[in-house]
Design a protein around this motif. Structure first.
Motif, PDB file in Angstrom:
ATOM      1  N   HIS A 297       0.935  -1.329  -0.147  1.00 13.22           N
ATOM      2  CA  HIS A 297      -0.032   0.122  -0.023  1.00 13.22           C
ATOM      3  C   HIS A 297       0.853   1.250   0.004  1.00 13.22           C
ATOM      4  O   HIS A 297       0.653   2.243  -0.821  1.00 13.22           O
ATOM      5  CB  HIS A 297      -0.743   0.058   1.126  1.00 13.22           C
ATOM      6  N   ARG A 299       4.131   1.770  -1.124  1.00  9.43           N
ATOM      7  CA  ARG A 299       4.715   1.883  -2.502  1.00  9.43           C
ATOM      8  C   ARG A 299       3.882   2.304  -3.424  1.00  9.43           C
ATOM      9  O   ARG A 299       4.260   3.226  -4.207  1.00  9.43           O
ATOM     10  CB  ARG A 299       4.911   0.455  -2.821  1.00  9.43           C
ATOM     11  N   ILE A 300       2.510   1.853  -3.703  1.00 11.48           N
ATOM     12  CA  ILE A 300       1.815   2.443  -4.451  1.00 11.48           C
ATOM     13  C   ILE A 300       1.299   3.668  -4.049  1.00 11.48           C
ATOM     14  O   ILE A 300       1.208   4.864  -4.998  1.00 11.48           O
ATOM     15  CB  ILE A 300       0.167   1.560  -4.773  1.00 11.48           C
ATOM     16  N   ARG A 303       3.574   6.742  -5.264  1.00 12.98           N
ATOM     17  CA  ARG A 303       3.155   7.073  -6.586  1.00 12.98           C
ATOM     18  C   ARG A 303       2.105   7.712  -6.965  1.00 12.98           C
ATOM     19  O   ARG A 303       1.712   8.536  -7.871  1.00 12.98           O
ATOM     20  CB  ARG A 303       3.781   5.821  -7.630  1.00 12.98           C
ATOM     21  N   ARG A 304       0.586   7.049  -6.555  1.00 14.51           N
ATOM     22  CA  ARG A 304      -0.463   7.313  -7.169  1.00 14.51           C
ATOM     23  C   ARG A 304      -1.404   7.773  -6.080  1.00 14.51           C
ATOM     24  O   ARG A 304      -2.484   8.354  -6.304  1.00 14.51           O
ATOM     25  CB  ARG A 304      -0.981   5.880  -7.285  1.00 14.51           C
ATOM     26  N   ALA A 309      -4.132   3.405  -3.870  1.00 15.84           N
ATOM     27  CA  ALA A 309      -3.347   2.530  -3.369  1.00 15.84           C
ATOM     28  C   ALA A 309      -4.464   1.580  -2.436  1.00 15.84           C
ATOM     29  O   ALA A 309      -4.141   0.359  -2.533  1.00 15.84           O
ATOM     30  CB  ALA A 309      -2.434   3.118  -2.268  1.00 15.84           C
ATOM     31  N   ALA A 312      -5.794  -0.660  -5.097  1.00 13.99           N
ATOM     32  CA  ALA A 312      -4.887  -1.732  -5.627  1.00 13.99           C
ATOM     33  C   ALA A 312      -4.574  -2.603  -4.419  1.00 13.99           C
ATOM     34  O   ALA A 312      -4.518  -4.182  -4.848  1.00 13.99           O
ATOM     35  CB  ALA A 312      -3.651  -0.832  -5.877  1.00 13.99           C
ATOM     36  N   THR A 313      -4.802  -2.367  -3.199  1.00 16.86           N
ATOM     37  CA  THR A 313      -4.513  -3.383  -2.088  1.00 16.86           C
ATOM     38  C   THR A 313      -5.827  -4.420  -2.171  1.00 16.86           C
ATOM     39  O   THR A 313      -5.609  -5.574  -1.765  1.00 16.86           O
ATOM     40  CB  THR A 313      -4.335  -2.471  -0.874  1.00 16.86           C
ATOM     41  N   LYS A 316      -5.180  -6.758  -4.979  1.00 15.23           N
ATOM     42  CA  LYS A 316      -4.165  -7.668  -4.389  1.00 15.23           C
ATOM     43  C   LYS A 316      -4.759  -8.752  -3.373  1.00 15.23           C
ATOM     44  O   LYS A 316      -4.493  -9.962  -3.282  1.00 15.23           O
ATOM     45  CB  LYS A 316      -3.041  -6.898  -3.625  1.00 15.23           C
ATOM     46  N   THR A 389      11.095  -4.930  -3.634  1.00 12.95           N
ATOM     47  CA  THR A 389      10.592  -3.931  -4.473  1.00 12.95           C
ATOM     48  C   THR A 389      11.875  -2.983  -4.902  1.00 12.95           C
ATOM     49  O   THR A 389      11.562  -2.232  -6.140  1.00 12.95           O
ATOM     50  CB  THR A 389       9.283  -3.194  -4.190  1.00 12.95           C
TER      51      THR A 389
END
Length: 405
Positions: A297, A299-300, A303-304, A309, A312-313, A316, A389
């Motif tokens: 979370h 890491r995303i 950037r976003r 995030a 995206a999580t 995942k 990562t």
């Protein structure tokens, strides 16, 4: 073999039959159990295939007609409209379209769950409705306070014991005080109903190992696990994790034409919206818990942004759930003491009597040393994910171009 198309409405259903390429109107049948059973006994045969669209009462129609025919198929109404859009639309035409699409093999079918899964879906949906009603009533109370320039409640729960005492001391007109009291009474009624529904869901979860397996994930309690399990049903109908992600509407939309590049947009939000919302809530909780998901979370989010995030999580989590259920294994980074606490909370919600004197495995979560040892293990996994990562980013960096002297 005849194909029977039924265009279902709240009051009646228009029915047509397709046999050897010929359409025959079978008339309208009232949407009542006795009338449907009488129609099935009189008209239908065991060689017939019946096609209906997914509606609020489609499950009951399937249960009534299934004993009288060879198969009952439920169609996806959104996809049927995209395939068979027509300028002229009647109930008979809609029923004929269903029959023709099924005969040609182009009917987008919907999976029909068993009765236990349907019951769990109804209870999860009922719980969501109660929660929304409670939020609406709390917002009405907040609007009354805002209209009379009352400062925010200093207590965490406006409708708790301390919050209600604070509300009683506020300088409100008599009619507004009565309105607040009525809203609080309605909230108490909703809380009582919500407690009953929670107990029913918890009893179902106690007997379902699939729900307990999902609860090993961080941020997933009995409510989220039950909602996701009810939405998924049989995991065998998803051949890969991407299909489960698409079923939950967490896959990004894609637009591409010709030789041009593919453009990825927002998630499609198709399929089971209730389960999708629950997974997003679980993603926010997982982002606060130590482990690889928190690192993912962050890491995303770097950037976003945090909201993208979280989605995206959630995606995942859906992919992890597919692997867990397909391979019948628990989450590898589960924390035993925390899981025991979740199970004990589920037992209490189901109606088990509390026993403060007895210290079971759930008590380990209250021991700082054991809790710290479990956190250390998952934090090490989080660190390993960060190292992995970081190597990805280093490999992806372009080498600087040397300028000629």
């Amino acid at each position: 073999m005849r194909i029977i198309g039924m265009d279902i409405h709240r009051v009646a259903a228009e029915i047509v039959a397709l046999h050897d390429g010929q359409l025959t109107k079978l008339g309208r049948v009232p949407m009542l159990r006795e009338d449907l059973e009488a129609f099935a006994r009189k008209v239908l045969t065991h060689d017939d295939h019946v096609v209906v669209e997914a509606t609020g009462n489609a499950a009951t129609v399937v249960a009534i007609l299934a004993p009288f025919v060879e198969r009952v198929v439920v169609a996806n109404p959104k996809q049927v409209r995209l395939i068979a859009h027509a300028k002229i639309k009647t109930d008979a035409i809609d029923a004929a379209v269903l029959a023709k699409l099924y005969a040609t093999g182009f009917l987008p079918e919907v999976w029909t769950p068993d009765q236990r899964t349907l019951a769990l879906r109804r209870q999860v949906a009922r719980r969501t409705q109660f929660v929304r009603q409670r939020v609406r009533l709390k917002n009405l109370i907040q609007s009354i306070l805002h209209a009379h320039l009352i400062p925010p409640c200093p207590h965490g729960n406006l409708v708790g014991i301390s919050g209600r005492r604070w509300l009683a001391r506020q300088p409100l007109p008599e009619d507004e005080k009565f309105a607040v009291e009525r809203h609080l009474t309605q909230i108490d009624q909703i809380e009582a109903s919500l407690k009953f529904v929670d107990a029913d869901i918890a009893n179902y979860a106690l007997a379902d190992p699939l729900i307990r397996r999902l609860m090993t994930l961080p941020g997933v309690d009995v409510t989220v696990a039950s909602g996701v399990a009810a939405a998924i049903g049989d995991i065998g109908r998803f051949s890969d994790p991407q299909k489960l992600v698409a079923y939950l509407g967490l896959n990004p939309s894609v637009r591409q034409s010709g030789e041009g590049p593919a453009y990825h947009g927002r998630i499609t939000k198709q399929g089971r919206g209730q389960a999708r919302g629950m997974l997003v809530e679980a993603a926010w909780a997982a982002a606060r818990s130590p482990g690889p998901l928190r690192a993912f979370h962050r890491r995303i989010a770097a950037r976003r942004g945090k909201h993208i995030a979280a989605v995206a999580t959630a995606r995942k989590l859906a992919m992890i759930i597919w692997h867990m259920l397909t391979k019948t294994t628990d989450y590898i980074w589960a924390r035993p003491a925390l899981m025991a606490r979740k199970l004990r909370s589920m037992e209490l919600r189901a109606g088990a009597k509390p026993s403060p004197a007895a210290r079971g495995s759930a008590y380990d979560y209250n021991i700082p040393a054991k809790r710290a040892a479990e956190r250390e293990r998952v934090e090490a996994a989080e660190g390993a994910y960060l190292s992995l990562t970081e190597s990805w980013r280093q490999k992806g960096r372009a080498k600087p171009v040397e300028k000629p002297a």
